[in-house]
Design a protein around this motif. Structure first.
Motif, PDB file in Angstrom:
ATOM      1  N   ALA A  85       0.830  -1.047  -0.097  1.00 10.00           N
ATOM      2  CA  ALA A  85      -0.024   0.095   0.070  1.00 10.00           C
ATOM      3  C   ALA A  85       0.817   1.249  -0.042  1.00 10.00           C
ATOM      4  O   ALA A  85       2.028   1.375   0.771  1.00 10.00           O
ATOM      5  CB  ALA A  85      -0.834  -0.199   1.180  1.00 10.00           C
ATOM      6  N   VAL A  86       0.448   2.128  -0.774  1.00 10.21           N
ATOM      7  CA  VAL A  86       1.206   3.540  -0.889  1.00 10.21           C
ATOM      8  C   VAL A  86       1.125   4.345   0.424  1.00 10.21           C
ATOM      9  O   VAL A  86      -0.046   4.507   0.947  1.00 10.21           O
ATOM     10  CB  VAL A  86       0.648   4.232  -1.979  1.00 10.21           C
ATOM     11  CG1 VAL A  86       1.513   5.540  -2.012  1.00 10.21           C
ATOM     12  CG2 VAL A  86       0.898   3.600  -3.309  1.00 10.21           C
ATOM     13  N   SER A  87       2.203   4.899   0.812  1.00 13.25           N
ATOM     14  CA  SER A  87       2.139   5.522   2.100  1.00 13.25           C
ATOM     15  C   SER A  87       1.342   6.944   2.152  1.00 13.25           C
ATOM     16  O   SER A  87       1.629   7.591   0.730  1.00 13.25           O
ATOM     17  CB  SER A  87       3.682   5.636   2.536  1.00 13.25           C
ATOM     18  OG  SER A  87       3.786   6.780   3.576  1.00 13.25           O
ATOM     19  N   ILE A  88       1.071   7.543   3.151  1.00 18.49           N
ATOM     20  CA  ILE A  88       0.451   8.774   3.111  1.00 18.49           C
ATOM     21  C   ILE A  88       1.656   9.785   2.837  1.00 18.49           C
ATOM     22  O   ILE A  88       1.309  10.976   2.425  1.00 18.49           O
ATOM     23  CB  ILE A  88      -0.390   9.088   4.354  1.00 18.49           C
ATOM     24  CG1 ILE A  88       0.567   9.209   5.434  1.00 18.49           C
ATOM     25  CG2 ILE A  88      -1.507   8.218   4.543  1.00 18.49           C
ATOM     26  CD1 ILE A  88       0.118   9.524   6.808  1.00 18.49           C
ATOM     27  N   HIS A  89       2.737   9.447   3.171  1.00 21.14           N
ATOM     28  CA  HIS A  89       3.830  10.462   2.787  1.00 21.14           C
ATOM     29  C   HIS A  89       4.530  10.513   1.338  1.00 21.14           C
ATOM     30  O   HIS A  89       5.305  11.112   0.955  1.00 21.14           O
ATOM     31  CB  HIS A  89       5.113   9.988   3.817  1.00 21.14           C
ATOM     32  CG  HIS A  89       4.692  10.112   4.927  1.00 21.14           C
ATOM     33  ND1 HIS A  89       4.381  11.096   5.809  1.00 21.14           N
ATOM     34  CD2 HIS A  89       4.613   8.979   5.871  1.00 21.14           C
ATOM     35  CE1 HIS A  89       4.266  10.732   7.134  1.00 21.14           C
ATOM     36  NE2 HIS A  89       4.369   9.347   7.310  1.00 21.14           N
TER      37      HIS A  89
END
Length: 264
Positions: free
Chosen positions: A16-20
């Protein structure tokens, strides 16, 4: 708080792609895809109205030519550089759709280094044909692409600079991949700045010291900066391995290094 990595062009196996995650737009840039003469696809980004632009070859991670690499290309292009990221893995499989890291490693293991060197030669010729200044060209790469950056610097000593990010320095020698950066340390004639994590089990600290010693013994114009607490992939802002402070510092060092060598 996260989104699936297959959204917006990230590799499925990366998780999953990080919020950062950093997202760089293409405003003021010309971007696109090309097919190199040998069949490899490539993504390029350059300022819209630039001429005789310094060149950066960008060597992708094992996750392929996914959105993180394309974003890095745009970041560099916004600094006034002509950036091209050839997908040197694509002819042996698609890392972006591979289900897991083992499947990606199986793809990577098939790719002959000699062929990869040729792909980057073709990428340089492509940008020269579109107005890039190949007399002021550098290579940078991440993860497996960091390994490729070392090898290409040995292959093409005309480069002005090489910046490998946590590229593996040693590993199994096969017919396809017979040499590693540790083997070509004495052949490095290109100004080189390695950016490595001190908490990276895939690249042991002692091996980094050995590489530094081999470079010094050969009088190679190369140094390695070590971020003591940083893991592998500390620049990968879309992953949990991201370390913002170290990533920002290393990016600044790379940009300053490129400019010092006349690239930028």
């Amino acid at each position: 708080m996260t989104q699936e990595s297959t959204d917006k062009g990230f590799a499925a196996a990366a998780g999953a792609v990080s919020i950062h995650v950093i997202r760089t737009d293409a405003e003021g840039l010309e971007t696109g895809f090309a097919t190199l003469p040998g069949g490899a696809p490539a993504y390029y980004a350059r300022p819209e109205h630039g001429r005789n632009l310094p060149v950066v070859l960008l060597a992708e991670e094992i996750f392929g030519l996914h959105e993180h690499i394309r974003d890095v290309a745009r970041r560099l292009a916004k600094l006034g550089l002509f950036v091209i990221a050839p997908d040197y893995l694509a002819r042996y499989g698609d890392p972006m759709t591979a289900p897991d890291i083992d499947a990606i490693r199986a793809i990577v293991a098939k790719v002959p280094d000699v062929e990869t060197m040729g792909v980057f030669d073709e990428a340089l010729a492509f940008v020269e044909g579109k107005g890039g200044d190949v007399d002021h060209a550098a290579i940078t790469g991440f993860c497996w692409g960091g390994r490729i950056a070392w090898l290409y610097a040995a292959h093409n000593p005309r480069l002005a600079a090489c910046i490998p990010w946590y590229g593996r320095l040693d590993g199994a020698r096969t017919k396809e991949q017979p040499r590693w950066p540790i083997d070509v340390a004495s052949e490095i004639k290109v100004q080189t700045l390695g950016l490595y994590g001190g908490d990276d089990p895939s690249i042991p600290y002692d091996l980094i010291l050995t590489m530094k010693d081999k470079l010094a013994e050969a009088g190679a114009p190369a140094d390695i900066i070590l971020y003591d607490q940083a893991p592998h992939g500390f620049f990968a802002d879309y992953r949990p391995s991201y370390r913002e402070r170290d990533a920002h510092d290393a990016w600044g060092r790379m940009v300053a290094f490129l400019r010092a060598q006349g690239v930028g």
